[in-house]
Design an enzyme around this catalytic site. Structure first.
Site: not given
Ligand code: F6R
Length: 608
Positions: A2, A27, A74, A100-101, A481, A485, A488, A504, A603
């Site tokens: 949000c 976001r 959100w 927000n929250g 990672e 990527k 997601e 395994h 985000k």
């Molecule tokens: C993946 C991604 C998320 C963040 C995770 C932690 O691309 O963006 O997995 O890495 O939500 O977010 P931060 O680093 O902001 O605590």
């Protein structure tokens, strides 16, 4: 997640608010809304879906006034519908709230309020706040907000307006970021500086428990007992064009391409070449104190957790100190062994991730020294940690984290160098590492030159339904990672595994339909990984290999090769992840996915 923006001043609020919402789009959100005081009363417009839908609503039924609040939501409590979108209003439609929250005791409060005759129209926890403030209102909006918040358990960043105490915004923060923007006789509130940066660079980051009152004449900040507080005005030193796409099709691509520059920023002024160590201003510990730690715990989520795994390798290998890496969401509810001789490193791009923040607070309560590795300046983790380092990646707008990851690895290495040199790393080795670090930006740029080839590869693989990413040692986290990527942003199922662990279980999945991405640099485990490639190839998989040079041992075993320049073992993830980011990006684009705002993702995950 949000987003909030609010405006009070001489100008029309609408354009400021809608533009602010657009800046917050990155976001992640699923509905949006706006409330404006029109001189006679409050008017709200809301829409499910994108901000363009809200703009259509506003065009069909315009509203205008000089004081207003707006929100991107959100969904957490209740579906992403128009009715559940914020702002929420009280029974009389005199008070509007954006939030927000999460209000954790909202169902109890709702029952009480309904028993007192309040009528709810949405399924949200936020609506409770509007009714609570209505109940407490006796003429002063700030007094009513302060009273209402006494009843609330949970987290909030809120902005409230009322036609009964007009031309005023009351904002409050507990556990969800909120800042004030200070203009010329006009004032702003926002959950993120990018929402208001077009109008002012002077901001006040509110602390938990702060209540801010803004009107055309000025602003003041109160505590929960209405006592005035003094809060420092900070100056934002990054530009809006830094958060605009700069000619790239997507923010994610721009951010991938920025990585040469962003890691230069992480390193800038922090490397002591001659001494083979680093200089870290925000560490807040003397060398003697740094040597007192018995162990390190690193906690983070998602991509930041992957960089933590690389940090674990570095610290154990070079500083010879035991390190554990914990998902923040697990750590906070365990009974972890933390003492006052534990160093807890907390990694977060946003600095606002709810689980990471809670894990940090838990570690602090147990006596650990907390060290934040954070990108967003002034964020909660940055402010609450005992010491820390900003990674200086610049604003990361694409929901999928890219440049923050590579900068986090560099920041971890800077910290490792510092600690390791104090413990037992030789100056010669320290210098070698710094030399390799300094070469990285040019090496990244070289890898980026191969983007068109990776785009062709994406064409080949865009219709695959599964992917496996395999690597060992420092590159097991790289495999994780790469897989994250891809899944997601392209919604293709992908798994990262340690290359040898694959036999395994996951090996059962391998057939001619399964692309397998191997990270096979010429490092200390190269020969082992070659055997793993052989095992996979023997089962018909299509193999894409990331290599660091001509590899006769791989001849006939791989189908596609992406070459990266050689570097020292611990820095290979910084280079190897770049083609993986590009592969995920191009596959997602070719599948028509919304790369910068993938479905269901936010985000900054400020809820549990
Ligand atoms: C993946 C991604 C998320 C963040 C995770 C932690 O691309 O963006 O997995 O890495 O939500 O977010 P931060 O680093 O902001 O605590």
């Amino acid at each position: 997640m949000c987003g909030i923006v609010g405006y009070v001043g001489p100008n029309l609020a609408n354009p400021v608010l809608v533009e602010g919402l657009r800046r917050l789009e990155y976001r992640g959100y699923d509905s949006a809304g706006i409330a404006v005081m029109n001189g006679n009363g409050l008017e709200t417009r809301k829409a499910a879906g994108k901000i363009s839908r809200l703009e259509e609503e506003l065009a069909a039924s315009p509203i205008s006034g000089n004081t207003g609040i707006a929100h991107t939501r959100w969904a957490t409590h209740g579906a992403p519908t128009q009715c559940n979108a914020h702002p929420h209003v009280d029974c009389k439609g005199h008070i509007a709230v954006v939030h927000n929250g999460i209000i954790e005791n909202s169902s109890v409060l709702r029952k009480q309020l309904e028993a007192n005759g309040h009528k709810f129209v949405s399924e949200t926890d936020t609506e409770t706040l509007a009714h609570l403030i209505e109940e407490a209102f006796e003429g002063s909006l700030e007094d009513a907000v302060i009273d209402a918040l006494q009843e609330v358990e949970g987290t909030y960043g809120i902005a409230v307006i009322s036609s009964d105490d007009p031309d005023k915004i009351v904002a409050a923060r507990k556990g969800s970021p909120l800042l004030l923007g200070i203009g010329d006789n006009e004032f702003y509130v926002a959950s993120d500086a990018s929402a208001i940066l077009a109008h002012t660079r002077d901001v006040i980051y509110l602390d938990d428990g702060d209540i801010a009152v803004l009107d055309r004449k000025g602003y003041h900040v109160l505590d929960e007992r209405s006592r005035r507080l003094s809060r420092k005005v900070s100056r934002i030193d990054w530009d809006l064009d830094q958060i605009e796409r700069g000619g790239f099709d997507h923010f994610m691509l721009k951010e991938i391409f920025e990585q040469g520059a962003s890691i230069e920023n992480t390193m800038r002024g922090r490397l002591l070449d001659g001494e083979g160590t680093s200089k870290l201003g925000g560490i807040n510990l003397s060398d003697e104190e740094l040597l007192q730690f018995d162990n390190v715990v690193i906690t983070a989520c998602g991509t930041s957790w992957h960089s933590a795994l690389i940090g674990e390798h570095m610290l154990e290998e070079m500083a010879r100190i035991p390190v554990e890496v914990e998902y923040a969401s697990e750590f906070r509810y365990r009974n972890p062994i933390i003492t006052d001789r534990t160093l807890c490193i907390v990694i977060s791009q946003s600095g606002e991730t709810a689980d990471t923040l809670a894990a940090m607070r838990e570690a602090k309560n147990r006596g650990a020294f907390t060290y934040g590795i954070v990108n967003v300046v002034g964020s909660s983790i940055a402010r609450e940690s005992d010491g820390g380092i900003y990674v200086h990646a610049g604003p990361e707008i694409g929901v999928a984290s890219t440049k923050a990851f590579t900068c986090q690895v560099i920041a971890l290495l800077l910290f490792t160098l510092k600690l390791a040199r104090l413990r037992n790393l030789s100056v010669v080795r320290g210098r070698e590492i710094i030399e390799a670090m300094r070469a990285l930006p040019a090496q990244i740029r070289k890898i980026l030159d191969s983007a068109p080839r990776i785009e062709d590869l994406a064409e080949e693989f865009k219709d695959s339904t599964n992917f496996l990413y395999l690597g060992r040692g420092y590159n097991f986290p790289t495999a994780l990672e790469g897989a994250l990527k891809l899944k997601e942003i392209s919604y293709i199922h992908a798994e990262g595994y340690p290359a040898a662990e694959m036999k395994h279980g996951p090996i059962a999945l391998i057939d001619a339909e399964m692309p397998v991405v191997f990270i096979t640099p010429h490092d200390s485990v190269f020969d082992k990984v070659v055997s793993n490639v052989q095992e996979v190839k023997a089962r018909g998989a299509r193999v894409i290999a990331i290599t660091t040079g001509e590899e006769p041992a791989l001849a006939g075993k791989i189908d596609y090769e992406i070459r990266i320049p050689p570097t020292i073992e611990m820095l290979i993830p910084v280079l190897a992840v770049v083609p993986l980011q590009l592969l995920a990006y191009y596959i997602a684009v070719k599948r028509g996915a919304n790369v910068d705002q993938p479905r269901n993702l936010a985000k900054s995950v400020t809820v549990e």
